[in-house]
Design an enzyme around this catalytic site. Structure first.
Site, PDB file in Angstrom:
ATOM      1  N   GLU A  79       0.837  -1.210   0.000  1.00  0.00           N
ATOM      2  CA  GLU A  79       0.000   0.000   0.000  1.00  0.00           C
ATOM      3  C   GLU A  79       0.872   1.261   0.000  1.00  0.00           C
ATOM      4  O   GLU A  79       0.733   2.142   0.857  1.00  0.00           O
ATOM      5  CB  GLU A  79      -0.978  -0.004   1.190  1.00  0.00           C
ATOM      6  CG  GLU A  79      -1.964  -1.151   1.104  1.00  0.00           C
ATOM      7  CD  GLU A  79      -3.194  -1.040   2.016  1.00  0.00           C
ATOM      8  OE1 GLU A  79      -3.217  -0.175   2.898  1.00  0.00           O
ATOM      9  OE2 GLU A  79      -4.128  -1.824   1.806  1.00  0.00           O
ATOM     10  N   GLU A 106      -5.104  -8.586  -0.448  1.00  0.00           N
ATOM     11  CA  GLU A 106      -5.922  -8.263   0.731  1.00  0.00           C
ATOM     12  C   GLU A 106      -7.366  -8.109   0.281  1.00  0.00           C
ATOM     13  O   GLU A 106      -7.661  -7.259  -0.573  1.00  0.00           O
ATOM     14  CB  GLU A 106      -5.438  -6.977   1.422  1.00  0.00           C
ATOM     15  CG  GLU A 106      -4.113  -7.160   2.139  1.00  0.00           C
ATOM     16  CD  GLU A 106      -3.695  -5.954   2.982  1.00  0.00           C
ATOM     17  OE1 GLU A 106      -4.567  -5.249   3.521  1.00  0.00           O
ATOM     18  OE2 GLU A 106      -2.474  -5.731   3.078  1.00  0.00           O
TER      19      GLU A 106
END
Ligand code: AHR
Length: 507
Positions: free
Chosen positions: A173, A307
């Site tokens: 991220e 995820e």
């Protein structure tokens, strides 16, 4: 009655086992207590890993485990987690609850866990607050078999043989907790970092995963590929093997991220809203996939949805930074639907890691001290394991109806079909309805009369049915018998709010 046509003459992509992958972060009670209790614990363990959890994960056929994060990965300095435990640095886990991280679970412990599970490794390296040297030395420490400072250090720390890194994430991220980077900047960083991920002889190749988009940030996907995609054929392999995608289903979130909704206490309208939000995965995979196709029509780069899952409010009275949530039949149906979507996109989706393995977000298991329970999501992964490494078959559901209404309307039934190397066909289906069962006429394009059901199981229950430490088997895998054989295939009846797995072979 809905019809499911299985074209067993059209074989499509192989379903990579890693689509059934998992994710473990130093977050709450995922690593500590959930997986690792230490050698001196009263909880039965082998080299510190809980025996009950390891056994259940093996039974579920866990194919790959991502570690150490998540946001934690971009603050993790691997050298803090090696050597004698009493000398390892203690630090604050700033992302997750501000608790002390004593680094007693580090690289050696992770690879011991991977050994016990018999699954592939997926290490996420630190780009946000780390360095190229730190990452490159981690790879050397883990995988180099010759004489070198890092290989020598590994040996000094008690592990003579190198391990294997199957996948390496270059940051996590990086558009957010991994450094708040712009795609152009991250893409250049990716080019630099990946250069120093060495494939040492005898222990290669490491598949490198570039940080992809948050949800529908298509600009990120395009910009990163514009900078990182290497068009020169021989170089592409190993330059970027995967591009990640993160998407969480937040049942009730509107504007305020802190209000996601309860894991167990929700209305029927919220049930359908949750599934509709989960169904968004189909659009995300399609649209990001279309951009990837522009650069990589041969589909050599995998989409790694590393995820995904339902993210609700934490259980009342628990640490908000620990992300501990219960898991109901709603989670099971969402998992079944999403895995069917991934199977159908298995030409592009090569890995997916539900978040997270245990005691955090949409887990397959929950623990309370020495007690462990399996969640409804666990049984979905266990039933769907039959798809791992099988070949996707063309399947088409027609004349089906929808559930939910208005903006929450979505198909009632989701399915996917595969054939394994022994010719056994696996059909997995979800009935997303809270109101009614669904009759389905299943037909094969060829040899329909020859197929018989060799195994069938399902999970079902009220939308918020869940297992607790006092009642651990409210939802569990049960034998499925609601089918009748006929000349062209069979007729099945899916109970409302259920996930069903049928296995068929020619008899
Ligand atoms: O899974 C919890 C967190 O969600 C991860 O650490 C991060 O990558 C994501 O935002």
């Amino acid at each position: 009655m809905a019809k499911l046509i299985i074209n067993n003459e059209v074989k499509k992509s192989t379903i990579n086992p890693e689509i059934y992958g998992h994710f473990s972060e130093h977050l709450g009670r995922c690593i500590y207590e959930g997986l690792y209790v230490g050698e001196d614990s009263d909880i039965p363990n082998v080299n510190g890993m809980r025996t009950d959890v390891v056994e259940a994960l093996k039974e579920m056929k866990i194919p790959v485990l991502r570690w150490p994060g998540g946001c934690f990965a971009d603050e993790y300095h691997w050298m803090d987690g090696i050597g004698p435990k009493e000398k390892r640095k203690k630090m604050i886990n700033t992302h997750w609850g501000g608790v002390v991280e004593d680094n007693s679970f580090g690289t050696h412990e992770y690879f011991e866990l991977i050994r016990q599970l018999g699954c592939k490794s997926y290490i996420n390296a630190n780009v946000g607050s780390g360095s190229v040297r730190e990452m490159s030395e981690w790879v050397e420490y883990v995988t180099f078999n010759g004489v070198s400072p890092m290989a020598d250090l590994r040996k000094k720390n008690g592990h003579e043989e190198p391990w294997k890194i199957d996948y390496l994430g270059v940051g996590n991220e990086n558009w957010g907790c991994g450094g708040n980077m712009r795609p152009e900047y991250y893409a250049d960083e990716y080019r630099r970092y990946q250069t120093y991920v060495r494939n040492y002889e005898g222990n290669a190749p490491i598949q490198k995963i570039c940080c992809g988009s948050n949800t529908d940030d298509y600009k990120w996907t395009r910009k990163v590929l514009e900078t990182c995609f290497d068009h020169s054929e021989p170089h592409q392999h190993g330059f970027m093997d995967g591009l990640s995608l993160h998407y969480y289903t937040l049942p009730e979130m509107v504007d305020d991220w802190n209000v996601k909704g309860s894991a167990t206490n929700f209305t029927e309208e919220i049930f359908y809203q949750t599934l509709k939000r989960g169904y968004y995965m189909e659009e995300l995979v399609t649209k990001h996939g279309n951009i990837m196709d522009e650069f990589d029509p041969g589909k050599r780069i995998g989409m790694m949805v590393d995820e995904w899952g339902i993210w609700t409010d934490v259980e009342p009275g628990t640490n908000p930074g620990f992300l501990y949530q219960q898991n109901t039949m709603r989670d099971a149906v969402l998992a079944g639907m999403t895995l069917n979507i991934f199977n159908k996109h298995s030409d592009r989706v090569k890995m997916a890691n539900i978040a997270q393995l245990i005691n955090v977000l949409q887990s397959v298991m929950l623990t309370d001290g020495e007690k462990m329970i399996k969640t409804p999501t666990y049984y979905v992964f266990k039933m769907y394991a039959a798809h791992q490494d099988a070949v996707l078959l063309d399947s088409n559901l027609t004349e089906g109806s929808t559930v939910g209404s208005g903006k929450n309307e979505l198909p009632k039934v989701f399915e996917s079909v595969s054939e394994d190397k022994d010719g056994v066909i696996t059909v997995t289906l979800t009935n997303n309805s809270l109101e009614s069962a669904e009759d389905i006429d299943v037909r094969f394009v060829s040899d329909g009369d020859k197929y018989g059901v060799c195994d069938a199981s399902f999970v079902t229950g009220k939308m918020n049915a869940h297992n607790t430490f006092d009642a651990p088997e409210v939802v569990k895998e049960e034998k499925f018998t609601a089918f009748e054989k006929n000349a062209e295939g069979l007729k099945i009846t899916l109970p409302k709010c259920s996930v069903v797995c049928l296995r068929m072979k020619k008899g």
